[in-house]
Design a protein around this motif. Structure first.
Motif, PDB file in Angstrom:
ATOM      1  N   ALA A  53     -11.325 -10.579 -15.344  1.00  0.00           N
ATOM      2  CA  ALA A  53     -12.262  -9.964 -15.249  1.00  0.00           C
ATOM      3  C   ALA A  53     -13.362  -9.417 -15.733  1.00  0.00           C
ATOM      4  N   LYS A  54     -14.662  -9.384 -15.143  1.00  0.00           N
ATOM      5  CA  LYS A  54     -16.056  -9.263 -15.563  1.00  0.00           C
ATOM      6  C   LYS A  54     -15.783  -7.873 -14.741  1.00  0.00           C
ATOM      7  N   LEU A  55     -16.355  -6.747 -16.104  1.00  0.00           N
ATOM      8  CA  LEU A  55     -15.734  -5.153 -15.748  1.00  0.00           C
ATOM      9  C   LEU A  55     -17.328  -4.759 -14.737  1.00  0.00           C
ATOM     10  N   LYS A  56     -18.360  -6.100 -14.138  1.00  0.00           N
ATOM     11  CA  LYS A  56     -18.833  -5.879 -12.879  1.00  0.00           C
ATOM     12  C   LYS A  56     -18.144  -6.246 -11.738  1.00  0.00           C
ATOM     13  N   ASN A  57     -16.879  -7.017 -11.947  1.00  0.00           N
ATOM     14  CA  ASN A  57     -16.445  -7.793 -10.424  1.00  0.00           C
ATOM     15  C   ASN A  57     -15.072  -6.659 -10.670  1.00  0.00           C
ATOM     16  N   LEU A  58     -14.857  -5.674 -10.807  1.00  0.00           N
ATOM     17  CA  LEU A  58     -14.399  -4.944 -10.476  1.00  0.00           C
ATOM     18  C   LEU A  58     -13.854  -3.776  -9.268  1.00  0.00           C
ATOM     19  N   ARG A  59     -14.855  -3.941  -8.397  1.00  0.00           N
ATOM     20  CA  ARG A  59     -14.421  -3.385  -6.813  1.00  0.00           C
ATOM     21  C   ARG A  59     -14.362  -4.610  -6.176  1.00  0.00           C
ATOM     22  N   ALA A  60     -14.814  -5.781  -6.589  1.00  0.00           N
ATOM     23  CA  ALA A  60     -14.562  -7.146  -5.538  1.00  0.00           C
ATOM     24  C   ALA A  60     -12.801  -7.293  -5.840  1.00  0.00           C
ATOM     25  N   LEU A  61     -12.738  -7.072  -6.978  1.00  0.00           N
ATOM     26  CA  LEU A  61     -11.024  -7.240  -7.176  1.00  0.00           C
ATOM     27  C   LEU A  61      -9.878  -6.453  -6.399  1.00  0.00           C
ATOM     28  N   ILE A  62     -11.001  -4.512  -6.494  1.00  0.00           N
ATOM     29  CA  ILE A  62      -9.599  -3.859  -6.263  1.00  0.00           C
ATOM     30  C   ILE A  62     -10.318  -3.923  -3.893  1.00  0.00           C
ATOM     31  N   LEU A  63     -11.266  -4.622  -3.797  1.00  0.00           N
ATOM     32  CA  LEU A  63     -11.352  -4.483  -2.234  1.00  0.00           C
ATOM     33  C   LEU A  63     -10.564  -6.468  -1.892  1.00  0.00           C
ATOM     34  N   ILE A  64     -10.750  -7.089  -2.724  1.00  0.00           N
ATOM     35  CA  ILE A  64      -9.492  -8.652  -2.678  1.00  0.00           C
ATOM     36  C   ILE A  64      -7.761  -8.170  -2.576  1.00  0.00           C
ATOM     37  N   PHE A  65      -7.802  -6.936  -3.249  1.00  0.00           N
ATOM     38  CA  PHE A  65      -6.285  -6.451  -3.217  1.00  0.00           C
ATOM     39  C   PHE A  65      -6.131  -6.064  -2.527  1.00  0.00           C
ATOM     40  N   PHE A  66      -6.623  -4.685  -1.778  1.00  0.00           N
ATOM     41  CA  PHE A  66      -6.604  -4.183  -1.007  1.00  0.00           C
ATOM     42  C   PHE A  66      -6.443  -4.960   0.536  1.00  0.00           C
ATOM     43  N   ILE A  67      -7.360  -6.015   0.222  1.00  0.00           N
ATOM     44  CA  ILE A  67      -6.886  -6.980   1.351  1.00  0.00           C
ATOM     45  C   ILE A  67      -5.679  -7.442   1.838  1.00  0.00           C
ATOM     46  N   MET A  68      -5.045  -8.173   0.172  1.00  0.00           N
ATOM     47  CA  MET A  68      -4.184  -8.724   0.201  1.00  0.00           C
ATOM     48  C   MET A  68      -2.529  -8.602   0.517  1.00  0.00           C
ATOM     49  N   GLY A  69      -3.564  -6.509   0.194  1.00  0.00           N
ATOM     50  CA  GLY A  69      -1.899  -6.337   1.226  1.00  0.00           C
ATOM     51  C   GLY A  69      -1.699  -5.432   2.543  1.00  0.00           C
ATOM     52  N   VAL A  70      -2.932  -5.679   3.170  1.00  0.00           N
ATOM     53  CA  VAL A  70      -3.318  -5.235   4.036  1.00  0.00           C
ATOM     54  C   VAL A  70      -3.002  -6.686   5.311  1.00  0.00           C
ATOM     55  N   THR A  71      -3.223  -7.966   4.268  1.00  0.00           N
ATOM     56  CA  THR A  71      -2.475  -8.989   5.289  1.00  0.00           C
ATOM     57  C   THR A  71      -1.706  -9.551   5.171  1.00  0.00           C
ATOM     58  N   ILE A  72      -0.616  -9.753   3.764  1.00  0.00           N
ATOM     59  CA  ILE A  72       0.878  -9.643   4.398  1.00  0.00           C
ATOM     60  C   ILE A  72       1.374  -8.251   5.003  1.00  0.00           C
ATOM     61  N   GLU A  73       1.084  -7.018   5.089  1.00  0.00           N
ATOM     62  CA  GLU A  73       1.894  -6.712   6.350  1.00  0.00           C
ATOM     63  C   GLU A  73       1.803  -6.865   8.055  1.00  0.00           C
ATOM     64  N   VAL A  74       0.407  -7.399   7.525  1.00  0.00           N
ATOM     65  CA  VAL A  74      -0.097  -8.062   8.885  1.00  0.00           C
ATOM     66  C   VAL A  74       0.765  -9.441   9.620  1.00  0.00           C
ATOM     67  N   LEU A  75       0.535 -10.526   8.396  1.00  0.00           N
ATOM     68  CA  LEU A  75       1.850 -11.504   8.339  1.00  0.00           C
ATOM     69  C   LEU A  75       3.495 -11.298   8.312  1.00  0.00           C
ATOM     70  N   GLN A  76       3.789  -9.730   7.645  1.00  0.00           N
ATOM     71  CA  GLN A  76       4.957  -9.452   8.192  1.00  0.00           C
ATOM     72  C   GLN A  76       5.766  -8.986   9.460  1.00  0.00           C
ATOM     73  N   TYR A  77       4.459  -8.695  10.383  1.00  0.00           N
ATOM     74  CA  TYR A  77       4.588  -8.471  11.609  1.00  0.00           C
ATOM     75  C   TYR A  77       4.768  -9.227  12.067  1.00  0.00           C
ATOM     76  N   PHE A  78       3.719 -10.547  11.609  1.00  0.00           N
ATOM     77  CA  PHE A  78       4.222 -11.631  13.084  1.00  0.00           C
ATOM     78  C   PHE A  78       5.203 -12.869  12.672  1.00  0.00           C
ATOM     79  N   SER A  79       6.028 -12.004  12.007  1.00  0.00           N
ATOM     80  CA  SER A  79       6.836 -12.941  11.345  1.00  0.00           C
ATOM     81  C   SER A  79       8.025 -12.883  12.029  1.00  0.00           C
ATOM     82  N   GLY A  80       8.641 -11.771  12.357  1.00  0.00           N
ATOM     83  CA  GLY A  80       9.595 -11.536  13.480  1.00  0.00           C
ATOM     84  C   GLY A  80      10.622 -10.975  12.533  1.00  0.00           C
ATOM     85  N   TYR A  81      10.775 -11.176  11.219  1.00  0.00           N
ATOM     86  CA  TYR A  81      12.312 -10.345  10.146  1.00  0.00           C
ATOM     87  C   TYR A  81      11.625  -9.722   9.433  1.00  0.00           C
TER      88      TYR A  81
END
Length: 129
Positions: free
Chosen positions: A59-87
């Motif tokens: 990624a271009k260096l100027k996109n580093l903050r966006a990259l950090i935010l995207i991967f943070f959101i990805m981690g939270v999203t996966i945890e929320v999906l795990q919660y709703f998965s039932g397993y």
């Protein structure tokens, strides 16, 4: 930083890794006994450290903050999906491990090891794609 010759290839490879993380975190699996307590936190940290380290390289260096935010959101999203998965279960410590992996990957590779993939292309002598 100079531009990568095979940016499409590197991007697709990274996206495959993203899909693999989603799959591994959301697939149904038999419970297993970890080698020690909170071993999965090391796995979470490592996965997100590797993910961010890799994308920091392409990624271009100027996109580093966006990259950090995207991967943070990805981690939270996966945890929320795990919660709703039932397993699977939602764990705040998993989110913390993911976030620390993202920040460490962005900081360490972004600051001290930038250009690894560019150097790899140079060593392998890839021609313009």
């Amino acid at each position: 930083m100079k531009s990568l010759k095979l940016i499409k290839f590197w991007t697709i490879l990274g996206l495959i890794y993203v899909v693999a993380i989603f799959y591994l975190c959301l697939k149904r699996s038999e419970p297993s006994i970890p080698p020690f307590e909170h071993f999965d936190k090391i796995l979470h940290f490592s996965a997100y450290f590797t993910l961010t380290s890799y994308f920091t390289q392409i990624a271009k260096l100027k996109n580093l903050r966006a990259l950090i935010l995207i991967f943070f959101i990805m981690g939270v999203t996966i945890e929320v999906l795990q919660y709703f998965s039932g397993y699977r279960s939602f764990e705040m410590l998993d989110i913390l491990a993911n976030t620390l992996g993202v920040l460490a990957g962005a900081f360490i590779v972004g600051r001290y090891c930038s250009g690894i993939i560019f150097k790899l292309e140079k060593v392998l002598n890839f021609k313009d794609a």
